[in-house]
Design a protein around this motif. Structure first.
Motif, short mmCIF file in Angstrom:
data_model
loop_
_atom_site.label_atom_id
_atom_site.label_comp_id
_atom_site.label_asym_id
_atom_site.label_seq_id
_atom_site.Cartn_x
_atom_site.Cartn_y
_atom_site.Cartn_z
N ARG A 31 0.86 -1.19 0.00
CA ARG A 31 0.00 0.00 0.00
C ARG A 31 0.89 1.23 0.00
NH1 ARG A 31 -4.70 -1.00 4.25
NH2 ARG A 31 -6.01 -0.29 2.58
N PRO A 32 0.91 1.95 -1.09
CA PRO A 32 1.79 3.13 -1.15
C PRO A 32 1.32 4.24 -0.20
CG PRO A 32 0.37 3.03 -3.07
CD PRO A 32 0.14 1.76 -2.30
N ALA A 33 2.23 5.14 0.09
CA ALA A 33 1.89 6.30 0.91
C ALA A 33 0.89 7.17 0.14
CB ALA A 33 3.15 7.10 1.21
N VAL A 34 0.05 7.85 0.90
CA VAL A 34 -0.93 8.74 0.28
C VAL A 34 -0.86 10.11 0.94
CG1 VAL A 34 -2.52 6.93 -0.47
CG2 VAL A 34 -2.77 7.92 1.80
N LEU A 35 -1.16 11.12 0.16
CA LEU A 35 -1.26 12.48 0.66
C LEU A 35 -2.75 12.81 0.71
CD1 LEU A 35 0.30 15.08 1.44
CD2 LEU A 35 0.15 15.73 -0.98
N VAL A 36 -3.25 13.15 1.88
CA VAL A 36 -4.69 13.39 2.04
C VAL A 36 -4.92 14.70 2.80
CG1 VAL A 36 -5.26 10.92 2.04
CG2 VAL A 36 -4.84 12.08 4.20
N PRO A 37 -6.10 15.28 2.63
CA PRO A 37 -6.44 16.44 3.46
C PRO A 37 -6.43 16.02 4.93
CG PRO A 37 -8.02 16.16 1.68
CD PRO A 37 -7.16 14.94 1.69
N ALA A 38 -5.93 16.86 5.77
CA ALA A 38 -5.80 16.52 7.20
C ALA A 38 -7.13 16.10 7.81
CB ALA A 38 -5.20 17.69 7.95
N TYR A 39 -8.21 16.77 7.45
CA TYR A 39 -9.51 16.43 8.05
C TYR A 39 -9.94 15.01 7.71
CZ TYR A 39 -11.62 17.21 3.47
OH TYR A 39 -11.95 17.12 2.14
N ALA A 40 -9.47 14.46 6.58
CA ALA A 40 -9.87 13.11 6.15
C ALA A 40 -9.28 12.03 7.03
CB ALA A 40 -9.46 12.88 4.70
N LEU A 41 -8.22 12.34 7.75
CA LEU A 41 -7.59 11.35 8.63
C LEU A 41 -8.31 11.22 9.97
CD1 LEU A 41 -5.22 9.37 8.92
CD2 LEU A 41 -3.89 11.27 9.88
N VAL A 42 -9.06 12.23 10.34
CA VAL A 42 -9.74 12.22 11.64
C VAL A 42 -10.99 11.35 11.53
CG1 VAL A 42 -10.75 13.61 13.48
CG2 VAL A 42 -8.82 14.50 12.14
N ARG A 43 -10.79 10.07 11.83
CA ARG A 43 -11.87 9.08 11.74
C ARG A 43 -11.89 8.25 13.01
NH1 ARG A 43 -12.35 6.67 5.86
NH2 ARG A 43 -11.94 8.54 4.65
N THR A 44 -12.87 7.40 13.12
CA THR A 44 -12.96 6.54 14.29
C THR A 44 -11.92 5.42 14.20
OG1 THR A 44 -14.54 5.00 13.31
CG2 THR A 44 -15.46 6.93 14.45
N GLU A 45 -11.64 4.83 15.33
CA GLU A 45 -10.72 3.69 15.36
C GLU A 45 -11.23 2.57 14.45
OE1 GLU A 45 -9.34 0.13 18.35
OE2 GLU A 45 -10.10 1.99 19.25
N GLU A 46 -12.52 2.30 14.51
CA GLU A 46 -13.10 1.24 13.69
C GLU A 46 -12.86 1.49 12.20
OE1 GLU A 46 -17.52 -0.56 12.70
OE2 GLU A 46 -17.18 0.40 14.64
N ASP A 47 -13.08 2.72 11.75
CA ASP A 47 -12.84 3.07 10.34
C ASP A 47 -11.38 2.87 9.96
OD1 ASP A 47 -15.50 3.80 10.00
OD2 ASP A 47 -15.11 5.95 10.25
N LEU A 48 -10.48 3.36 10.82
CA LEU A 48 -9.06 3.28 10.50
C LEU A 48 -8.52 1.85 10.56
CD1 LEU A 48 -7.96 6.56 12.23
CD2 LEU A 48 -7.86 6.05 9.78
N ARG A 49 -9.07 1.03 11.45
CA ARG A 49 -8.64 -0.39 11.50
C ARG A 49 -9.03 -1.12 10.21
NH1 ARG A 49 -7.18 -3.26 16.20
NH2 ARG A 49 -7.14 -1.99 18.08
N ARG A 50 -10.14 -0.74 9.60
CA ARG A 50 -10.53 -1.35 8.32
C ARG A 50 -9.54 -1.01 7.22
NH1 ARG A 50 -16.22 -0.78 9.77
NH2 ARG A 50 -16.11 1.41 9.21
N ILE A 51 -9.05 0.23 7.23
CA ILE A 51 -8.13 0.69 6.21
C ILE A 51 -6.70 0.25 6.51
CG2 ILE A 51 -7.18 2.73 5.05
CD1 ILE A 51 -9.82 4.18 5.94
N TYR A 52 -6.28 0.40 7.77
CA TYR A 52 -4.92 0.09 8.22
C TYR A 52 -5.00 -0.87 9.40
CZ TYR A 52 -4.06 4.36 5.56
OH TYR A 52 -4.01 5.30 4.57
N PRO A 53 -5.18 -2.17 9.16
CA PRO A 53 -5.42 -3.13 10.24
C PRO A 53 -4.34 -3.18 11.33
CG PRO A 53 -5.56 -4.20 8.09
CD PRO A 53 -5.15 -2.80 7.85
N ASP A 54 -3.10 -2.93 10.98
CA ASP A 54 -2.02 -3.01 11.97
C ASP A 54 -1.60 -1.66 12.51
OD1 ASP A 54 -1.79 -5.82 11.71
OD2 ASP A 54 -0.67 -5.53 9.85
N GLY A 55 -2.00 -0.61 11.82
CA GLY A 55 -1.60 0.73 12.22
C GLY A 55 -1.01 1.47 11.04
#
Length: 84
Positions: A31-55
């Motif tokens: 999974r390559p690095a991505v550049l995203v708007p800062a507000y898009a990263l502010v999500r719930t733990e559940e959402d982020l675990r789906r995208i990045y299971p290990d961190g």
């Protein structure tokens, strides 16, 4: 690394002064690095675990934030490092 109580709040505090952040998964080859708007990263733990299971790691001009998800939901650790 320190235990995180509220991941969304931790991410909000980290991204407040930035308009864009870079996000890198632990599996950087898959999974390559991505550049995203800062507000898009502010999500719930559940959402982020789906995208990045290990961190993941996220970078701004001022600092790096490392997020590590352990097996159990709610078991999140973070380390913030100043930019070099």
């Amino acid at each position: 690394m320190e235990q995180v109580g509220d991941l969304s709040l931790t991410l909000h505090d980290f991204t407040t002064a930035s308009s864009m952040v870079t996000v890198v998964a632990w599996q950087a080859r898959e999974r390559p690095a991505v550049l995203v708007p800062a507000y898009a990263l502010v999500r719930t733990e559940e959402d982020l675990r789906r995208i990045y299971p290990d961190g993941f790691m996220t970078f701004t001009e001022a600092a790096t934030l490392i997020i590590d998800f352990d097996e159990a939901p709610g078991d999140v650790r973070a380390l913030r490092l100043p930019a070099a």
